[in-house]
Scaffold this active site. Structure first.
Site, mmCIF file in Angstrom:
data_model
loop_
_atom_site.group_PDB
_atom_site.id
_atom_site.type_symbol
_atom_site.label_atom_id
_atom_site.label_comp_id
_atom_site.label_asym_id
_atom_site.label_seq_id
_atom_site.Cartn_x
_atom_site.Cartn_y
_atom_site.Cartn_z
ATOM 1 C CD GLU A 88 -1.159 0.436 3.826
ATOM 2 O OE1 GLU A 88 -2.185 1.481 3.412
ATOM 3 O OE2 GLU A 88 -1.021 0.022 4.781
ATOM 4 C CD1 TRP A 89 1.022 6.824 -1.563
ATOM 5 C CD2 TRP A 89 2.721 6.156 -2.455
ATOM 6 N NE1 TRP A 89 1.868 7.817 -1.681
ATOM 7 C CE2 TRP A 89 2.914 7.096 -2.229
ATOM 8 C CE3 TRP A 89 3.797 5.097 -3.128
ATOM 9 C CZ2 TRP A 89 4.265 8.113 -2.727
ATOM 10 C CZ3 TRP A 89 4.906 5.792 -3.549
ATOM 11 C CH2 TRP A 89 5.146 7.110 -3.258
ATOM 12 C CG ASP A 137 17.821 -3.074 9.194
ATOM 13 O OD1 ASP A 137 18.592 -2.271 9.835
ATOM 14 O OD2 ASP A 137 17.772 -3.028 8.110
#
Length: 301
Positions: free
Chosen positions: A100-101, A204
Site C-alpha cells: 500500500e502507498w 532493522d
C-alpha cells in the site's frame, strides 16, 4: 530504471494479482534505498509502492512480505499492507513486491512518543523460541533464524559468529577475529542476571526505516523480522540516531527495560556494524574493533 517492456509486464502481473488495473509504467522513482529499485505506481484503486529486483531475489521479497504480515498481526505499529509478491518476465525478468502507498507526513515529538508506546506493545507479541519460521535478510546479507530455546546460543552463533565468519571470508582477519573469538566465548557474562523472552522484533529499526503518515502516526517498514531480545530493537534506534527522547520515555513508561540494558547496547549494535563492514567495506572495521574492545573491557577481559 526498469525497462518499458518489463514495466508493462510487471504492471500487468500486479494488476492480475491484486484485482486492479495499473498504468503501463510507474509514475515516479522513489529514492532512499540502496538495494532495490522502488516506484510509485498508479492504479484505478489508488497508488501503490512497488519494489523491484532481479527475479533471482524473489525469496527476499517473499520473506519481507511475511515479516510485514507478522508485524501487522501484532496490531501495534503501523506497517505497509502487503498487496502481492511475484515475478514478471521469466528468469531474466524482475521480482516485485507491491505494498500500500502511505503518504508521508512530518515526524514530531508526539510521533516519537506514540512509536515508543506502540513498539513496546509489539514486543509483547511472543512465541516459545527465539528465531523465526524462516530465514530472511539484513540488508542484502542472509539472516539465519533457526529457532532456539537459548538466546545466548542463538545470538552468539546466528548473529555475531555468522558475521565474524563472513568478515573473515571478506578479508577482515587478524585482531578483529582474535578479539571477536574472545567475545563469543564470554558472551554469557552479559546475561548473568538477565533472561530475555522471545519478542517480535522489527530487526532493522534504524531511523531510515521509520516515518510518519499523513496524520503524524508512526509507520515502520523494511523489516528483518525475528523473535529475539527486545533490547536489540531499542539498541538499533541508538546506532545512527533519528529518535527523540520522547520515544525512549514512552517506551520505558510502557515497559521498563532491564537495568543492565545499556551494557548490552553495543553487543546488539555490533551485529549491525559487522554487517555494514561486510556490505560496505573497511570503513567500518575500526568501529567494529572498538566496540569489541569496549565489550571485552566491560566483561573484564
Amino acid at each position: 530504471m526498469v525497462s518499458d517492456e518489463l514495466a508493462i509486464s510487471i504492471g500487468a502481473t500486479i494488476g492480475v494479482t491484486i484485482g486492479a488495473k495499473l498504468r503501463a509504467r510507474p509514475s515516479d522513482r522513489v529514492h532512499g534505498g540502496s538495494i532495490n529499485e522502488s516506484y510509485r505506481w498508479e492504479s484505478d484503486a489508488g497508488p501503490l509502492f512497488v519494489k523491484v529486483a532481479p527475479a533471482r531475489n524473489i525469496e527476499v521479497f517473499v520473506a519481507e512480505a511475511a515479516g510485514l504480515d507478522e508485524l501487522r498481526c501484532a496490531k501495534a505499529v503501523r506497517v505497509p499492507r502487503v498487496l502481492g509478491v511475484g515475478t514478471s518476465g521469466g528468469t531474466a525478468g524482475k521480482a516485485w513486491l507491491a505494498l500500500e502507498w502511505i503518504e508521508c507526513g512530518s515526524t514530531s515529538p508526539a510521533t516519537d512518543a506514540t512509536l515508543g508506546e506502540q513498539l513496546a506493545r509489539q514486543h509483547r507479541a511472543t512465541q516459545a523460541t527465539f528465531g523465526w519460521t524462516r530465514d530472511n535478510t539484513i540488508g542484502s546479507t542472509p539472516q539465519l533464524n533457526a529457532e532456539s530455546a537459548d538466546w545466548r546460543i542463538f545470538y552468539r552463533d546466528l548473529r555475531l559468529r555468522y558475521q565474524l565468519d563472513l568478515a573473515a571470508r571478506n578479508g577482515h582477519g587478524g585482531r578483529l577475529q582474535q578479539r571477536g573469538a574472545v567475545l563469543l566465548d564470554c558472551l554469557p557474562e552479559f546475561f548473568r542476571s538477565y533472561s530475555p523472552i522471545p519478542a517480535l522484533l522489527h530487526g532493522d529499526l534504524w531511523g531510515g526505516n521509520r516515518r510518519a503518515d499523513g496524520q503524524g502516526q508512526p509507520v515502520i517498514f523494511d523489516p528483518a523480522v525475528y523473535y529475539g531480545d527486545r533490547e536489540a530493537d531499542v539498541a538499533m534506534t541508538r546506532l545512527f540516531g533519528g529518535y527523540g527522547r520522547e520515544f525512549y520515555a514512552a517506551y520505558d513508561a510502557a515497559w521498563t527495560l532491564d537495568p543492565g540494558a545499556s551494557t548490552r547496547t553495543d553487543l546488539y549494535n555490533l551485529y549491525h556494524v559487522l554487517n555494514h563492514l561486510n556490505l560496505f567495506g573497511r570503513g567500518y572495521l575500526g568501529q567494529a574493533s572498538a566496540m569489541i574492545d569496549s565489550l571485552l573491557a566491560a566483561a573484564g577481559r
